[in-house]
Design an enzyme around this catalytic site. Structure first.
Site, PDB file in Angstrom:
ATOM      1  N   LYS A 126       0.822  -1.213   0.000  1.00  0.00           N
ATOM      2  CA  LYS A 126       0.000   0.000   0.000  1.00  0.00           C
ATOM      3  C   LYS A 126       0.861   1.271   0.000  1.00  0.00           C
ATOM      4  O   LYS A 126       0.418   2.313  -0.461  1.00  0.00           O
ATOM      5  CB  LYS A 126      -0.979  -0.020   1.158  1.00  0.00           C
ATOM      6  CG  LYS A 126      -2.028  -1.111   0.945  1.00  0.00           C
ATOM      7  CD  LYS A 126      -3.132  -1.096   1.962  1.00  0.00           C
ATOM      8  CE  LYS A 126      -4.198  -2.130   1.621  1.00  0.00           C
ATOM      9  NZ  LYS A 126      -3.729  -3.523   1.754  1.00  0.00           N
TER      10      LYS A 126
HETATM   11  C1  PLP Z   1      -4.275  -4.629   1.040  1.00  0.00           C
HETATM   12  C2  PLP Z   1      -3.470  -5.880   0.901  1.00  0.00           C
HETATM   13  C3  PLP Z   1      -3.796  -6.899  -0.024  1.00  0.00           C
HETATM   14  C4  PLP Z   1      -5.039  -6.836  -0.897  1.00  0.00           C
HETATM   15  O1  PLP Z   1      -4.998  -5.839  -1.864  1.00  0.00           O
HETATM   16  P1  PLP Z   1      -6.331  -5.311  -2.573  1.00  0.00           P
HETATM   17  O2  PLP Z   1      -5.940  -4.171  -3.396  1.00  0.00           O
HETATM   18  O3  PLP Z   1      -7.268  -4.940  -1.443  1.00  0.00           O
HETATM   19  O4  PLP Z   1      -6.882  -6.450  -3.367  1.00  0.00           O
HETATM   20  C5  PLP Z   1      -2.959  -8.000  -0.138  1.00  0.00           C
HETATM   21  N1  PLP Z   1      -1.870  -8.114   0.643  1.00  0.00           N
HETATM   22  C6  PLP Z   1      -1.519  -7.183   1.539  1.00  0.00           C
HETATM   23  C7  PLP Z   1      -0.317  -7.388   2.373  1.00  0.00           C
HETATM   24  C8  PLP Z   1      -2.292  -6.021   1.709  1.00  0.00           C
HETATM   25  O5  PLP Z   1      -1.939  -5.093   2.623  1.00  0.00           O
END
Ligand code: PLP
Length: 485
Positions: A126
């Protein structure tokens, strides 16, 4: 490059002719839909291939200027060059080239690569988009002489990524609610040890849902929202999606030996934001083959791609798993993909989502399902036992440590791998964040990145409050008044 000006439209309405800067500050469209570009910019594969030696920041500029054509190009380039610097994305494997920002670490004899997206300040993917969002918001708010107070709720990853992106930014404050005592010691330390004046951590006496309900209630109070300039940074924000498109290009450029080489991607998925960015990269002309949607036991998306039925889950059927950032009951960004699948017909999207509201889901028509099958998506579901086995096996065979979310991705990749086609698995978090599962799988502790050594012993700044929306609103009003005074 196309000279047609980029405008955005809602998945549930008409093109309102708005540009990038406006819609990224708005978040959700006024009709409840999600914003998408009126057309996907087209880029020839030969041109993409010629970008092989661009820095990550300059590649990001080539991709994103097509979406953000209302931002002065020099300002956009400067912003991207200030964001994607090796010093901010430096927590990866020491043997990988950190100047690439998202280096590929090849495994399985070169058939599979881990696309490292988790080297940023909070050790999860993120950061890739959120770090850009912090700089973008600061720039847009300064131009407008405006302020933004971000109100959010977190069970861990999103809140810390937002705080590390917004800390110290002019014109921005963050009020982040978290469930008291429910996050790991590492997650608490990561958020509560920030001592920046514009970051307010509020631990709510209750569960994550209580915190989220407070945010929803406060955000639907139009007067409070306007008076206090309340905004969000959740995963439906188009600025985040647009920044995520870039690393599919960067991954492909590291994998492809020829302009027409097809590369498959496997994506650990929750709210469908990460894999949606891959879909958009493919629509723009990037030679992407399969997009494998990897889920854990919360298999809403797996069910959809294997049956054509989208069925959201209730709380009793949303499980707490060892890949917690994928524990979702519905997938917020999924609506954007369905909009493309139904021929960009907002009436059809409205009808489908009113079925979600009334009956908890929908089934696509046979013609629509044919479009899903032609779109190149595949899916696979993993359990805790699959994650532990995948982590253990890679550690023992290659000495490479992956986190449980990436393990879901690798397990899914192996289920769909094709002879002669390279597969990139998106590495969405570092093992250090999930020590318990790593110990269970390997018997050893994951290495903590330098910046986090001893973080649990640092002083923490957090306000504990009852799960009471009026109390939270009063606290925000008081804080803003004090800042003005
Ligand atoms: C947020 C997240 C995901 C999922 O991503 P999306 O965009 O919500 O599909 C997968 N792995 C980790 C470690 C995350 O923080």
């Amino acid at each position: 490059m196309t000279t047609q000006k980029m405008t955005y439209r809602s998945t549930r309405g008409e093109d309102a002719g708005e540009g990038y800067s406006d819609i990224v500050l708005t978040g959700l469209a006024r009709d409840g839909g999600l914003y998408l570009p009126a057309h996907y910019p087209q880029i020839d594969a030969g041109m993409i291939f010629s970008w092989k030696n661009l820095s990550y920041a300059d590649l990001a500029f080539e991709v994103m200027r097509r979406f953000a054509d209302d931002i002065d190009p020099q300002k956009l380039r400067d912003l991207l060059r200030a964001t994607y610097v090796p010093g901010r994305f430096c927590n990866g494997r020491p043997e990988d080239d950190a100047t690439l920002i998202t280096p590929v670490h090849w495994i399985d004899g070169g058939a599979c690569g881990l696309l490292s997206l988790s080297n940023g300040p909070t050790l999860a993917f993120k950061d890739m988009a959120m770090q850009y969002l912090g700089g973008l918001f600061e720039m847009l708010l300064a131009e407008r002489g405006a302020q933004l107070n971000i109100l959010g709720a977190t069970s861990g990853d999103t809140g810390s990524a937002a705080e590390y992106a917004m800390r110290g930014r002019r014109g921005i404050r963050v009020f982040m609610l978290s469930p008291e005592g429910r996050m790991s010691a590492f997650q608490r330390a990561q958020m509560y040890s920030l001592d920046d004046a514009n970051i307010y951590n509020i631990a709510v006496r209750g569960a994550f849902d209580d915190a989220q309900d407070i945010v929803k209630a406060a955000s639907s109070d139009a007067r409070f929202k306007t008076e206090c300039s309340i905004g969000t940074v959740n995963s439906i924000n188009w600025a985040r999606i647009s920044a995520q498109v870039v690393y599919y290009f960067k991954g492909w450029l590291q994998a492809a030996a020829r302009p027409d080489e097809i590369v498959d991607f496997s994506v650990p998925s929750g709210n469908f934001g990460d894999v949606l960015a891959g879909w958009i990269a493919k629509q723009m002309g990037l030679p992407v083959g399969q997009l494998v949607v990897a889920t854990n036991e919360n298999d809403v998306l797996y069910e959809f791609f294997t049956t054509g039925v989208y069925r959201v889950r209730d709380a009793a059927h949303t499980y707490v798993t060892s890949s917690p950032s994928m524990d979702i009951s519905k997938a917020s960004n999924f609506e954007r993909y369905i909009y493309d699948i139904v021929g960009r017909d907002p009436g059809r999207v409205r009808a489908l989502w009113s079925e979600v509201a009334d009956k908890g889901g929908f089934a696509l028509s046979p013609e629509e399902m044919a479009a899903v099958r032609a779109s190149g998506f595949a899916a696979a579901r993993s359990t805790h036992a699959d994650r532990v086995r995948t982590i253990a096996e890679l550690w023992q065979r290659e000495g490479v440590m992956i986190d449980p979310h990436t393990a879901d991705g690798l397990n899914a990749a192996r289920a769909h791998r094709r002879e002669g086609v390279k597969m990139l698995v998106l590495e969405t978090a570092l093992a250090a964040k999930f020590a318990e599962t790593i110990r269970e799988a390997t018997g050893v502790d994951p290495v903590e990145p330098e910046a986090y050594r001893g973080i649990e012993k640092r002083p923490q700044k957090v306000l504990v409050m009852d799960a009471d929306v009026e109390a939270v609103k009063a606290f925000i009003r008081r804080t803003l008044q004090d800042c003005k005074a």
